[in-house]
Design an enzyme around this catalytic site. Structure first.
Site, PDB file in Angstrom:
ATOM      1  CD  GLU A  83      14.132  12.597   6.480  1.00 46.11           C
ATOM      2  OE1 GLU A  83      14.793  11.851   7.232  1.00 46.11           O
ATOM      3  OE2 GLU A  83      12.887  12.532   6.370  1.00 46.11           O
ATOM      4  NE  ARG A  93       4.384   1.669   1.915  1.00 52.31           N
ATOM      5  CZ  ARG A  93       3.355   2.456   1.566  1.00 52.31           C
ATOM      6  NH1 ARG A  93       2.276   1.942   1.040  1.00 52.31           N
ATOM      7  NH2 ARG A  93       3.413   3.752   1.779  1.00 52.31           N
ATOM      8  CB  CYS A 146      11.899  11.486  -0.554  1.00 55.77           C
ATOM      9  SG  CYS A 146      10.441  12.412  -1.063  1.00 55.77           S
ATOM     10  CG  HIS A 169      10.228  13.395   4.071  1.00 54.76           C
ATOM     11  ND1 HIS A 169      11.245  12.471   4.194  1.00 54.76           N
ATOM     12  CD2 HIS A 169       9.599  13.112   2.897  1.00 54.76           C
ATOM     13  CE1 HIS A 169      11.222  11.669   3.129  1.00 54.76           C
ATOM     14  NE2 HIS A 169      10.244  12.031   2.331  1.00 54.76           N
TER      15      HIS A 169
HETATM   16  N1  PCA Z   1       7.461  11.937  -1.225  1.00 56.94           N
HETATM   17  C1  PCA Z   1       7.914  10.628  -1.643  1.00 56.94           C
HETATM   18  C2  PCA Z   1       8.422  10.823  -3.041  1.00 56.94           C
HETATM   19  C3  PCA Z   1       7.923  12.142  -3.495  1.00 56.94           C
HETATM   20  C4  PCA Z   1       7.413  12.785  -2.269  1.00 56.94           C
HETATM   21  O1  PCA Z   1       7.001  13.948  -2.204  1.00 56.94           O
HETATM   22  C5  PCA Z   1       8.938  10.029  -0.688  1.00 56.94           C
HETATM   23  O2  PCA Z   1       8.904  10.326   0.513  1.00 56.94           O
HETATM   24  O3  PCA Z   1       9.778   9.242  -1.125  1.00 56.94           O
END
Ligand code: PCA
Length: 217
Positions: A83, A93, A146, A169
């Protein structure tokens, strides 16, 4: 004897329809490792806006890291997504694990609109790709927990000269993707290898490299 600098590496609890979160599965495999001369401490954060922030702050006070790397699941993404940015928005959501569903609220009231990662994201990307593992730069961490944690990490890092932070991610595990007709996945061992490479680079390199990795959409 002086103690080595520390990396605080965080993963999340399962949320939504999942009973496993690959971020914690991958992150816990790196707990206790030494990467780029840094000692890695893995911690589990709840997938809940307020609780994640509280646990993160406690973990930082406890571990006193010089690098923070948050890792989270992004089901549907096909590569490890490094990111670039976290935005000052919570727009959920689905409810978080505490039942909260904020809509268009700030992560930090009066905070800046966004923070950029202070880790060398392009150098991390290049090193992961060089190992033959799939990775990309992402320009959105979403607007759920996140992004919230990424923003809070960067907000705290902004106030500590010797703290750098970023967020990655990761796709579904193959076992999660198997529920859907066409969902991409990445094996846990590959995620663990890619995260180790990213952390080696983050620990040993402060200045990023110049490498085109933008998108047109
Ligand atoms: N993914 C979610 C929150 C926790 C996770 O592992 C997100 O992308 O916000």
């Amino acid at each position: 004897m002086s103690t080595p600098p520390r990396i605080l590496l965080t993963g999340f609890t399962p949320f939504g329809n999942d009973d496993i979160n690959p971020s914690w599965e991958a992150v816990r495999a790196l707990d206790g490792k030494t990467l780029g001369g840094h000692h890695v401490v893995a911690r589990l954060l709840p997938t809940a806006f307020a609780d994640s922030e509280r646990e993160l702050t406690l973990a930082i006070d406890d571990v006193r890291p010089s690098i923070l790397l948050g890792v989270g699941q992004a089901g549907g993404r096909s590569k490890l997504s490094i990111e670039r940015v976290a935005i000052n928005v919570q727009d959920a959501r689905i409810p978080d694990n505490a039942g909260e569903q904020p809509i268009d609220e700030a992560v930090v009231v009066d905070g800046p609109a966004a923070y950029f990662s202070t880790l060398p994201i392009k150098a991390m990307l290049k090193a992961i790709l060089a190992e033959g593992l799939p990775a990309e730069i992402s320009n959105t961490a979403g607007t759920f927990v996140c992004n919230h944690v990424a923003y809070v990490m960067l907000h705290l890092a902004e106030r500590h000269r010797d703290l750098r932070a970023g967020f990655i991610h990761i796709p579904y595990l193959p076992s999660q993707a198997a529920r859907f007709p066409n969902a991409p996945s990445m094996a846990k061992d590959d995620v663990v290898r890619a995260l180790s490479i990213a952390l080696e680079v983050a620990a040993t390199q402060r200045i990023d490299e110049r490498l085109g990795a933008g998108t047109l959409d």
